[in-house]
Scaffold this active site. Structure first.
Site, PDB file in Angstrom:
ATOM      1  N   SER A  84       1.058  -1.156  -0.024  1.00 20.09           N
ATOM      2  CA  SER A  84       0.046  -0.091   0.134  1.00 20.09           C
ATOM      3  C   SER A  84       0.840   1.173  -0.089  1.00 20.09           C
ATOM      4  O   SER A  84       2.065   1.228   0.357  1.00 20.09           O
ATOM      5  CB  SER A  84      -0.886   0.213   1.335  1.00 20.09           C
TER       6      SER A  84
HETATM    7  C1  LIG Z   1      -2.909  -4.364   1.177  1.00 19.14           C
HETATM    8  S1  LIG Z   1      -2.464  -5.919   1.379  1.00 19.14           S
HETATM    9  C2  LIG Z   1      -1.728  -5.988   2.643  1.00 19.14           C
HETATM   10  C3  LIG Z   1      -0.134  -5.375   2.375  1.00 19.14           C
HETATM   11  C4  LIG Z   1       0.653  -5.890   3.680  1.00 19.14           C
HETATM   12  N1  LIG Z   1       0.557  -5.527   4.889  1.00 19.14           N
HETATM   13  C5  LIG Z   1       2.292  -5.538   2.868  1.00 19.14           C
HETATM   14  O1  LIG Z   1       2.753  -4.731   3.926  1.00 19.14           O
HETATM   15  O2  LIG Z   1       2.748  -5.923   1.776  1.00 19.14           O
HETATM   16  C6  LIG Z   1      -3.990  -6.685   1.824  1.00 19.14           C
HETATM   17  C7  LIG Z   1      -3.649  -8.402   2.105  1.00 19.14           C
HETATM   18  O3  LIG Z   1      -4.654  -8.977   2.701  1.00 19.14           O
HETATM   19  C8  LIG Z   1      -4.752 -10.133   2.291  1.00 19.14           C
HETATM   20  N2  LIG Z   1      -6.164 -10.622   2.788  1.00 19.14           N
HETATM   21  C9  LIG Z   1      -7.473 -10.588   2.167  1.00 19.14           C
HETATM   22  N3  LIG Z   1      -8.459 -11.186   2.956  1.00 19.14           N
HETATM   23  C10 LIG Z   1      -7.684 -11.971   3.885  1.00 19.14           C
HETATM   24  C11 LIG Z   1      -8.221 -12.744   4.801  1.00 19.14           C
HETATM   25  N4  LIG Z   1      -9.502 -12.914   5.118  1.00 19.14           N
HETATM   26  N5  LIG Z   1      -7.124 -13.107   5.733  1.00 19.14           N
HETATM   27  C12 LIG Z   1      -6.065 -12.645   5.827  1.00 19.14           C
HETATM   28  N6  LIG Z   1      -5.745 -11.825   4.716  1.00 19.14           N
HETATM   29  C13 LIG Z   1      -6.349 -11.520   3.778  1.00 19.14           C
HETATM   30  C14 LIG Z   1      -4.822 -10.077   0.773  1.00 19.14           C
HETATM   31  O4  LIG Z   1      -4.359 -11.401   0.206  1.00 19.14           O
HETATM   32  C15 LIG Z   1      -3.737  -9.214   0.675  1.00 19.14           C
HETATM   33  O5  LIG Z   1      -2.382  -9.654   0.728  1.00 19.14           O
END
Ligand SMILES: C[S@@+](CC[C@H](N)C(=O)[O-])C[C@H]1O[C@@H](n2cnc3c(N)ncnc32)[C@H](O)[C@@H]1O
Length: 382
Positions: free
Chosen positions: A97
């Site tokens: 992000s």
């Molecule tokens: C914006 S990205 C996160 C960025 C991360 N924190 C980084 O520093 O790179 C959102 C993440 O949430 C994960 N995600 C979506 N639904 C989820 C769930 N139910 N449980 C865990 N992770 C989930 C997605 O696969 C994605 O990798």
């Protein structure tokens, strides 16, 4: 920001830029140190997608480095891995992000030395790495990611960027909706994907006095940030300090295959004097009230129309058209709910409350669900 030079020079220039713009949480010197300790470039894949198009470290290194050290989101996955993110096609499903937004949420999280933190959405592992730098060796980070392939990459990123890191984040593959009870309680829960409502597991796994910070977006309007503090009886009470755009928790995505069409047979045709643009472009606080009074509705905004879709029922939708120089607007509603009527009623409820701004709205969460209130928790709207 664009700059040239070594990775360290770029990193320092980027931190200088973020600091000058006031994006660093308090204490800014500690955060600057944390940002310096975590080499962001070690978390960015060689090929990815940004708002300016594809980046490729081997073919166009300058562009790649500029993207890594600028305040832009970098899309690392599309369609849960089914599409190539470097084409720009498909739905982005994981990203690094934009750093200013990440720091904004971290600011509300109010991390401290020794905290035990549950992160939802490991992605590249970058935010988990940053967290370790603030909580120090006495703390712990558990990061849950639903996608096993992303978790494997994050593990490699962390090992390459920060060998011997202490505390090493515990990476878990699973649905973060359920948190990670094994290592609970946590002082902080930090979601990096957005929720429709705060999962009850996050509440029960947060220590009394602890805090949950999560992107909060109920499909209809602005993505918000929810900051919820947990009381001794396990109730969460919170506010919405700002807006944020994050991808939704995988299990909370709206249904996307609506056969909504202006000429679809079976649609109920009505007229309204409310210009659909008034509702389509209402402030974030109106959207929040609407999403609680008329839940489960996703909105798509076009120049001349507002499309409303029941996120749980593809057969249920409404289209309202705002033709120029007209006083009366046509609405077509289809399916079990009259989505336009529900949304318009909810909008006017917000108006009747005196058009409150976002700062005046708050949330109480417990095992019975969520309550939205105005000014103080006793003053429940819904
Ligand atoms: C914006 S990205 C996160 C960025 C991360 N924190 C980084 O520093 O790179 C959102 C993440 O949430 C994960 N995600 C979506 N639904 C989820 C769930 N139910 N449980 C865990 N992770 C989930 C997605 O696969 C994605 O990798």
């Amino acid at each position: 920001m664009t700059s040239t030079g070594s990775a360290d020079e770029r990193l320092n220039a980027f931190i200088g830029d973020l600091t000058a713009k006031g994006f660093l949480p308090d204490p800014a010197d500690i955060w600057a140190k944390a940002l310096r300790a975590v080499p962001r470039h070690a978390f960015v894949p060689a090929r990815a997608w940004t708002a300016s198009g594809p980046i490729d470290r081997d073919e166009r290194p300058d562009e790649w480095w500029d993207a890594v050290y600028s305040d832009t989101p970098i899309i690392t996955q599309a369609d849960d891995g089914a599409s190539d993110p470097t084409t720009g096609r498909g739905e982005p499903t994981s990203s690094l992000s934009a750093l200013s937004g990440v720091l904004y949420n971290f600011g509300h999280l109010d991390l401290d030395q020794g905290h035990r933190v549950l992160e939802i959405g490991t992605g590249t592992g970058y935010s988990a790495a940053l967290t370790t730098q603030i909580i120090g060796e006495g703390g712990a980070v558990v990061s849950v990611e639903i996608d096993a392939e992303l978790t494997a990459v994050a593990e490699k990123n962390l090992a390459a960027a920060l060998p011997g890191l202490k505390p090493a984040p515990t990476l878990i593959v699973g649905d973060g909706t359920g948190g990670y009870p094994t290592d609970a309680p946590y002082d902080r829960v930090h979601a990096t994907c957005s929720v429709q409502s705060i999962p009850s597991a996050w509440l029960t796994q947060t220590r009394p006095g602890g805090r949950i910070v999560t992107p909060y977006g109920r499909w209809f309007g602005y993505g918000l940030v929810a900051q919820v503090d947990v009381l001794p009886d396990g109730t969460g009470v919170g506010r919405f300090p700002g807006t944020s755009g994050y991808m939704p928790l995988r299990s909370q995505r709206p249904a996307d295959d609506h056969p909504a069409e202006w000429d679809a047979p079976g649609a109920r045709v009505t007229r309204t004097v409310v210009n659909p643009r008034t509702i389509a472009y209402a402030p974030a606080s109106a959207d929040l009230v609407i999403t609680h009074l008329a839940p489960g509705i996703a909105a798509r905004r076009a120049d001349d129309s507002l499309w409303l879709l029941d996120g749980h029922d593809p057969g249920c939708w409404a289209i309202a058209v705002s033709a120029e120089h007209e006083d009366v607007f046509e609405v077509r509603q289809h399916g079990d709910r009259d989505l336009w009527d529900e949304v318009a009623d909810a909008y006017f409820r917000w108006q009747s409350l005196g058009r409150p701004v976002l700062d005046r709205l708050g949330l109480t969460v417990n095992e019975d669900g969520e309550r939205l209130w105005l000014d103080r928790p006793e003053n429940v709207i819904v």
